[in-house]
Design an enzyme around this catalytic site. Structure first.
Site, PDB file in Angstrom:
ATOM      1  N   ASP A   1      15.990  50.609 -55.353  1.00 20.12           N
ATOM      2  CA  ASP A   1      17.373  51.096 -55.262  1.00 20.12           C
ATOM      3  C   ASP A   1      18.313  49.892 -55.296  1.00 20.12           C
ATOM      4  O   ASP A   1      18.876  49.502 -54.278  1.00 20.12           O
ATOM      5  CB  ASP A   1      17.554  51.891 -53.968  1.00 20.12           C
ATOM      6  CG  ASP A   1      18.962  52.445 -53.804  1.00 20.12           C
ATOM      7  OD1 ASP A   1      19.712  52.468 -54.803  1.00 20.12           O
ATOM      8  OD2 ASP A   1      19.322  52.841 -52.682  1.00 20.12           O
TER       9      ASP A   1
ATOM     10  N   CYS B   1      23.148  53.631 -58.828  1.00 14.27           N
ATOM     11  CA  CYS B   1      24.558  54.027 -58.821  1.00 14.27           C
ATOM     12  C   CYS B   1      25.230  53.676 -60.143  1.00 14.27           C
ATOM     13  O   CYS B   1      26.444  53.718 -60.250  1.00 14.27           O
ATOM     14  CB  CYS B   1      25.283  53.356 -57.652  1.00 14.27           C
ATOM     15  SG  CYS B   1      25.227  51.552 -57.686  1.00 14.27           S
TER      16      CYS B   1
ATOM     17  N   CYS C   1      47.145  58.912 -56.090  1.00 17.40           N
ATOM     18  CA  CYS C   1      45.972  58.211 -55.583  1.00 17.40           C
ATOM     19  C   CYS C   1      44.949  58.039 -56.704  1.00 17.40           C
ATOM     20  O   CYS C   1      44.706  58.957 -57.487  1.00 17.40           O
ATOM     21  CB  CYS C   1      45.362  58.991 -54.424  1.00 17.40           C
ATOM     22  SG  CYS C   1      43.800  58.322 -53.819  1.00 17.40           S
TER      23      CYS C   1
ATOM     24  N   GLN D   1      24.586  54.714 -47.428  1.00 15.24           N
ATOM     25  CA  GLN D   1      24.976  55.706 -48.423  1.00 15.24           C
ATOM     26  C   GLN D   1      26.197  56.469 -47.921  1.00 15.24           C
ATOM     27  O   GLN D   1      26.305  56.781 -46.740  1.00 15.24           O
ATOM     28  CB  GLN D   1      23.825  56.671 -48.698  1.00 15.24           C
ATOM     29  CG  GLN D   1      22.595  56.027 -49.313  1.00 15.24           C
ATOM     30  CD  GLN D   1      22.781  55.607 -50.760  1.00 15.24           C
ATOM     31  OE1 GLN D   1      23.782  55.957 -51.408  1.00 15.24           O
ATOM     32  NE2 GLN D   1      21.835  54.859 -51.278  1.00 15.24           N
TER      33      GLN D   1
ATOM     34  N   CYS E   1      40.610  60.272 -56.855  1.00 13.82           N
ATOM     35  CA  CYS E   1      40.084  61.557 -57.340  1.00 13.82           C
ATOM     36  C   CYS E   1      40.621  61.847 -58.735  1.00 13.82           C
ATOM     37  O   CYS E   1      41.612  62.562 -58.892  1.00 13.82           O
ATOM     38  CB  CYS E   1      40.442  62.685 -56.375  1.00 13.82           C
ATOM     39  SG  CYS E   1      39.577  62.613 -54.797  1.00 13.82           S
TER      40      CYS E   1
ATOM     41  N   CYS F   1      42.731  63.428 -46.505  1.00 17.59           N
ATOM     42  CA  CYS F   1      41.771  63.136 -47.574  1.00 17.59           C
ATOM     43  C   CYS F   1      40.696  64.216 -47.575  1.00 17.59           C
ATOM     44  O   CYS F   1      39.889  64.284 -46.646  1.00 17.59           O
ATOM     45  CB  CYS F   1      41.131  61.764 -47.365  1.00 17.59           C
ATOM     46  SG  CYS F   1      39.913  61.357 -48.648  1.00 17.59           S
TER      47      CYS F   1
END
Length: 414
Positions: free
Chosen positions: A346, A372, A67, A251, A70, A145
């Site tokens: 933001d 971000c 995957c 978020q 991660c 997950c």
């Protein structure tokens, strides 16, 4: 087979071995490790860990290694969080900015309330749901997950049945944007091939609606168009309860949201008027309104409409004035922001250089930047610093656990 020593972790989460012929990238490795494999186009393929780092830990996901979600699950918490803090320092250093960088705010596993699950047909013709494989368009089916809210994981079998209806066209590549809300699961589907007649057939829509009802979804929408709604999906922003627009932004992790909001609210205390730019449906607006009257603006009309409706759900707030406005094409000017002693912004990943230039011309004494993307934050920060602001401190936030992604909150004063 060649052997290398990993020197550092790059910005995308890959280990990097510095060699005389240039850097060699090796996925799922750590600094100080000795690794072996074949180099192709600057990447080490089929990596073998010869000497593991003392910071290497056992991954917890059954899909780890395949995957693409991660990239850093094998790294111990302390050096991993320190690395994220260092990524912020490096981004600021490129703009010659020095400031206090606080320790990275960590989030717990199993807390992500928003995930994007890709749907495809498996070898047996049945729908499968999962995430993209590492550096590939191939789909890795999700068994479990560890970062997602368990209530989302538990719903995967029913979401597979829902996905069937959106695979009607052979070119469709649906993505189910699944959000856990106060009233249950909210699912918005994108990536459905448009037929010559326009979208899903009536039969496919009926099957999707039936599957949503069987799964007890709060709402099912197709690219923001509501197909069926049993309950209005709602979220809490400070003292307010807000009806989330179909396909609206939220978020990903409540813990991360709380960390960013609390720092913004603390920074603006004492201001007599506050502006909240790129406000969405009011993530920051409502908490800020417990301190001072707020001017809020965002390009999403649906978000602004939701924000306005949420005003009536809370007591004890100061006045809120909200406007739907494209802040890239029509940024709020110093005249529009007259009287605002504090400004919170933001923006999306691209940053807000046009709006930041206007903020620089205001008389605001405090600006809070939420981002971000440390690179675009640093660029925007340079604009404010050249206008006389001082970047007081930055707080990295690990909203997307075990990924290379890092968010932050920065406080400017003058």
């Amino acid at each position: 087979m060649e052997t290398f020593r990993i020197d550092r972790i790059g910005g995308q989460g890959d280990g990097i071995a510095e060699t005389p012929s240039g850097p060699v990238f090796a996925s799922l490795t750590l600094p100080g490790e000795t690794v072996r494999g074949e180099v192709r186009d600057g990447r080490l393929e089929t990596v073998e860990i010869v000497t593991p780092s003392a910071d290497r830990i056992a991954p917890v996901s059954p899909q780890y290694g395949d995957c693409g979600g991660c990239a850093l699950q094998h790294w111990a918490a302390e050096p991993y969080l320190d690395w994220k803090r260092e990524q912020v320092r490096l981004a600021l250093a490129r703009e010659r900015i020095e400031t206090e960088i606080e320790p990275t705010v960590a989030v717990a596993p199993g807390t992500r309330r928003r995930v994007a699950l890709h749907a495809r047909r498996g070898a047996d013709g049945q729908a499968i749901l999962g995430f993209k494989a590492r550096r590939s368009w191939r789909l890795v089916e999700v068994i479990a997950c560890p970062v997602a809210d368990p209530r989302i994981v538990q719903a995967i079998p029913t979401l597979k049945r829902l996905a069937e209806a959106f695979l009607e066209h052979p070119k469709s590549a649906p993505t189910l944007h699944v959000t856990w809300t106060l009233t249950g699961l909210d699912v918005d589907v994108t990536g459905v091939e448009r037929r010559s007649g326009g979208g899903l057939s009536g039969d496919a829509r009926s099957r999707a609606i039936a599957a949503a009802q069987a799964a007890d979804l709060a709402r099912l929408s197709l690219a923001g168009e509501t197909l069926v709604m049993a309950r209005q999906p709602k979220v809490a922003f400070g003292p307010a309860t807000v009806a989330l627009p179909a396909g609206g932004f939220l978020q990903a992790v409540p813990q991360a949201e709380d960390a960013m909001v609390s720092r913004a609210v603390a920074a603006v205390k004492g201001a007599r008027r506050v502006a909240d730019l790129f406000c969405g449906a009011g993530t920051f607006t409502f908490p800020l309104a417990t301190v001072a009257p707020v001017i809020a603006a965002d390009a999403s009309k649906a978000g602004i409409d939701a924000l306005k409706a949420g005003i009536n759900t809370a007591k004890g707030m100061k006045a809120i004035v909200a406007e739907a406005r494209d802040l890239f094409r029509r940024p709020l000017t110093p005249f529009d922001l007259k009287g605002c002693e504090a400004i919170v912004f933001d923006p999306p990943r691209a940053g807000a250089v046009e709006q930041t230039a206007q903020i620089a011309g205001t008389k605001a004494g405090v600006v809070v930047g939420v981002s971000c993307n440390p690179q675009t934050f640093a660029r925007d920060a340079r604009v404010l610093i050249e206008a006389g602001f001082r970047l007081e401190r930055v707080t990295p936030v690990d909203q997307f656990l075990w990924s290379a992604h890092v968010e932050l909150v920065g406080v400017f004063r003058r």
